[in-house]
Write a protein that holds these residues in place. Structure first.
Motif, PDB file in Angstrom:
ATOM      1  N   ASP A 175     -57.989  -5.603   9.003  1.00  0.00           N
ATOM      2  CA  ASP A 175     -57.742  -6.858   9.720  1.00  0.00           C
ATOM      3  C   ASP A 175     -57.359  -7.959   8.736  1.00  0.00           C
ATOM      4  O   ASP A 175     -57.854  -7.981   7.608  1.00  0.00           O
ATOM      5  CB  ASP A 175     -58.979  -7.282  10.508  1.00  0.00           C
ATOM      6  N   GLU A 176     -56.477  -8.875   9.178  1.00  0.00           N
ATOM      7  CA  GLU A 176     -55.991  -9.943   8.283  1.00  0.00           C
ATOM      8  C   GLU A 176     -55.891 -11.279   9.003  1.00  0.00           C
ATOM      9  O   GLU A 176     -55.569 -11.333  10.179  1.00  0.00           O
ATOM     10  CB  GLU A 176     -54.569  -9.624   7.796  1.00  0.00           C
ATOM     11  N   TRP A 177     -56.142 -12.346   8.241  1.00  0.00           N
ATOM     12  CA  TRP A 177     -55.838 -13.709   8.679  1.00  0.00           C
ATOM     13  C   TRP A 177     -54.446 -14.040   8.149  1.00  0.00           C
ATOM     14  O   TRP A 177     -54.192 -13.906   6.959  1.00  0.00           O
ATOM     15  CB  TRP A 177     -56.836 -14.704   8.111  1.00  0.00           C
ATOM     16  N   ILE A 178     -53.551 -14.471   9.025  1.00  0.00           N
ATOM     17  CA  ILE A 178     -52.181 -14.806   8.628  1.00  0.00           C
ATOM     18  C   ILE A 178     -51.841 -16.189   9.167  1.00  0.00           C
ATOM     19  O   ILE A 178     -52.179 -16.528  10.303  1.00  0.00           O
ATOM     20  CB  ILE A 178     -51.180 -13.759   9.154  1.00  0.00           C
ATOM     21  N   GLU A 179     -51.160 -16.957   8.355  1.00  0.00           N
ATOM     22  CA  GLU A 179     -50.790 -18.319   8.745  1.00  0.00           C
ATOM     23  C   GLU A 179     -49.750 -18.290   9.861  1.00  0.00           C
ATOM     24  O   GLU A 179     -48.800 -17.504   9.833  1.00  0.00           O
ATOM     25  CB  GLU A 179     -50.224 -19.059   7.537  1.00  0.00           C
ATOM     26  N   VAL A 180     -49.951 -19.155  10.874  1.00  0.00           N
ATOM     27  CA  VAL A 180     -48.987 -19.279  11.969  1.00  0.00           C
ATOM     28  C   VAL A 180     -47.651 -19.720  11.386  1.00  0.00           C
ATOM     29  O   VAL A 180     -47.592 -20.600  10.535  1.00  0.00           O
ATOM     30  CB  VAL A 180     -49.479 -20.303  13.024  1.00  0.00           C
ATOM     31  N   GLY A 181     -46.586 -19.101  11.825  1.00  0.00           N
ATOM     32  CA  GLY A 181     -45.261 -19.428  11.317  1.00  0.00           C
ATOM     33  C   GLY A 181     -44.823 -18.536  10.171  1.00  0.00           C
ATOM     34  O   GLY A 181     -43.707 -18.645   9.686  1.00  0.00           O
ATOM     35  N   SER A 182     -45.689 -17.629   9.761  1.00  0.00           N
ATOM     36  CA  SER A 182     -45.343 -16.711   8.684  1.00  0.00           C
ATOM     37  C   SER A 182     -44.215 -15.787   9.139  1.00  0.00           C
ATOM     38  O   SER A 182     -44.207 -15.321  10.282  1.00  0.00           O
ATOM     39  CB  SER A 182     -46.568 -15.873   8.300  1.00  0.00           C
ATOM     40  N   PRO A 183     -43.276 -15.479   8.250  1.00  0.00           N
ATOM     41  CA  PRO A 183     -42.212 -14.535   8.615  1.00  0.00           C
ATOM     42  C   PRO A 183     -42.743 -13.112   8.797  1.00  0.00           C
ATOM     43  O   PRO A 183     -42.026 -12.250   9.289  1.00  0.00           O
ATOM     44  CB  PRO A 183     -41.247 -14.615   7.424  1.00  0.00           C
ATOM     45  N   ASN A 227     -37.905 -17.600  17.013  1.00  0.00           N
ATOM     46  CA  ASN A 227     -38.598 -18.262  15.912  1.00  0.00           C
ATOM     47  C   ASN A 227     -40.042 -18.538  16.326  1.00  0.00           C
ATOM     48  O   ASN A 227     -40.320 -19.386  17.166  1.00  0.00           O
ATOM     49  CB  ASN A 227     -37.878 -19.564  15.556  1.00  0.00           C
ATOM     50  N   ILE A 228     -40.970 -17.815  15.709  1.00  0.00           N
ATOM     51  CA  ILE A 228     -42.400 -17.960  16.019  1.00  0.00           C
ATOM     52  C   ILE A 228     -42.888 -19.360  15.676  1.00  0.00           C
ATOM     53  O   ILE A 228     -43.773 -19.894  16.316  1.00  0.00           O
ATOM     54  CB  ILE A 228     -43.220 -16.910  15.239  1.00  0.00           C
ATOM     55  N   ARG A 229     -42.303 -19.985  14.683  1.00  0.00           N
ATOM     56  CA  ARG A 229     -42.758 -21.322  14.264  1.00  0.00           C
ATOM     57  C   ARG A 229     -42.647 -22.339  15.397  1.00  0.00           C
ATOM     58  O   ARG A 229     -43.472 -23.217  15.533  1.00  0.00           O
ATOM     59  CB  ARG A 229     -41.943 -21.810  13.070  1.00  0.00           C
ATOM     60  N   LYS A 230     -41.618 -22.198  16.226  1.00  0.00           N
ATOM     61  CA  LYS A 230     -41.436 -23.141  17.326  1.00  0.00           C
ATOM     62  C   LYS A 230     -42.438 -22.890  18.450  1.00  0.00           C
ATOM     63  O   LYS A 230     -42.835 -23.803  19.149  1.00  0.00           O
ATOM     64  CB  LYS A 230     -40.011 -23.021  17.878  1.00  0.00           C
ATOM     65  N   LEU A 231     -42.844 -21.632  18.634  1.00  0.00           N
ATOM     66  CA  LEU A 231     -43.743 -21.302  19.734  1.00  0.00           C
ATOM     67  C   LEU A 231     -45.179 -21.740  19.450  1.00  0.00           C
ATOM     68  O   LEU A 231     -45.919 -22.076  20.343  1.00  0.00           O
ATOM     69  CB  LEU A 231     -43.696 -19.802  19.999  1.00  0.00           C
ATOM     70  N   ARG A 232     -45.577 -21.694  18.184  1.00  0.00           N
ATOM     71  CA  ARG A 232     -46.896 -22.127  17.720  1.00  0.00           C
ATOM     72  C   ARG A 232     -48.062 -21.489  18.458  1.00  0.00           C
ATOM     73  O   ARG A 232     -47.976 -20.363  18.902  1.00  0.00           O
ATOM     74  CB  ARG A 232     -47.007 -23.660  17.759  1.00  0.00           C
ATOM     75  N   LYS A 233     -49.119 -22.262  18.651  1.00  0.00           N
ATOM     76  CA  LYS A 233     -50.385 -21.667  19.066  1.00  0.00           C
ATOM     77  C   LYS A 233     -50.447 -21.217  20.520  1.00  0.00           C
ATOM     78  O   LYS A 233     -51.314 -20.442  20.867  1.00  0.00           O
ATOM     79  CB  LYS A 233     -51.533 -22.619  18.762  1.00  0.00           C
ATOM     80  N   ARG A 234     -49.545 -21.652  21.373  1.00  0.00           N
ATOM     81  CA  ARG A 234     -49.676 -21.283  22.784  1.00  0.00           C
ATOM     82  C   ARG A 234     -49.465 -19.787  23.029  1.00  0.00           C
ATOM     83  O   ARG A 234     -49.890 -19.268  24.049  1.00  0.00           O
ATOM     84  CB  ARG A 234     -48.747 -22.110  23.655  1.00  0.00           C
ATOM     85  N   ILE A 235     -48.827 -19.086  22.099  1.00  0.00           N
ATOM     86  CA  ILE A 235     -48.648 -17.647  22.295  1.00  0.00           C
ATOM     87  C   ILE A 235     -49.727 -16.819  21.603  1.00  0.00           C
ATOM     88  O   ILE A 235     -49.823 -15.625  21.832  1.00  0.00           O
ATOM     89  CB  ILE A 235     -47.262 -17.172  21.813  1.00  0.00           C
ATOM     90  N   PHE A 236     -50.557 -17.437  20.768  1.00  0.00           N
ATOM     91  CA  PHE A 236     -51.573 -16.703  20.032  1.00  0.00           C
ATOM     92  C   PHE A 236     -52.906 -16.703  20.771  1.00  0.00           C
ATOM     93  O   PHE A 236     -53.902 -17.234  20.306  1.00  0.00           O
ATOM     94  CB  PHE A 236     -51.733 -17.277  18.623  1.00  0.00           C
ATOM     95  N   PHE A 237     -52.929 -16.080  21.932  1.00  0.00           N
ATOM     96  CA  PHE A 237     -54.167 -15.970  22.699  1.00  0.00           C
ATOM     97  C   PHE A 237     -54.818 -14.617  22.393  1.00  0.00           C
ATOM     98  O   PHE A 237     -54.180 -13.715  21.843  1.00  0.00           O
ATOM     99  CB  PHE A 237     -53.907 -16.140  24.200  1.00  0.00           C
ATOM    100  N   MET A 238     -56.101 -14.500  22.722  1.00  0.00           N
ATOM    101  CA  MET A 238     -56.846 -13.275  22.430  1.00  0.00           C
ATOM    102  C   MET A 238     -56.181 -12.072  23.086  1.00  0.00           C
ATOM    103  O   MET A 238     -55.722 -12.147  24.219  1.00  0.00           O
ATOM    104  CB  MET A 238     -58.289 -13.395  22.935  1.00  0.00           C
TER     105      MET A 238
END
Length: 115
Positions: free
Chosen positions: A57-65, A3-14
């Motif tokens: 390229d797209e902006w997508i909300e964190v936690g999106s399926p 579940n990406i929602r639980k991982l949140r921003k710590r996995i979204f690095f450059m």
């Protein structure tokens, strides 16, 4: 699946890679993080789809399926693509070697004629 929602921003690095469902498409593509916006209540990640130009390229909300961990759905296809690239590269190398061999043979014949 994780579940990406639980991982949140710590996995979204450059340069982190994910499988992302493109807008208006019904297929997941390999994408790379090129930016983030965690300043507001809504967290966003900017993705670049590999092998496509930057217009996609797209902006997508964190936690999106639409966001899955890397190679959750694209792993098999990527391995086939990598194999094709390897084959093309080795064919190019073989062709180059054949050309070099032909040039060497011509040079040997010229030397024999001059002797």
């Amino acid at each position: 699946m994780v579940n990406i929602r639980k991982l949140r921003k710590r996995i979204f690095f450059m340069k982190a890679r994910f499988d992302v469902l493109r807008k208006d498409k019904n297929i997941y593509h390999e994408a790379e993080v090129i930016g983030t916006s965690f300043d507001s209540d809504v967290k966003w990640v900017h993705f670049h789809f590999l092998r496509l130009n930057k217009n996609h390229d797209e902006w997508i909300e964190v936690g999106s399926p639409r966001i899955l961990l890397h190679r959750s759905l694209t792993g098999v296809a990527l391995k086939e693509t990598d194999q094709e690239k390897f084959t093309k590269k080795s064919n190019f190398t073989q062709d180059k070697n054949k050309s070099i061999d032909k040039a060497r043979k011509k040079n040997r014949k010229k030397k024999k004629k001059h002797e």
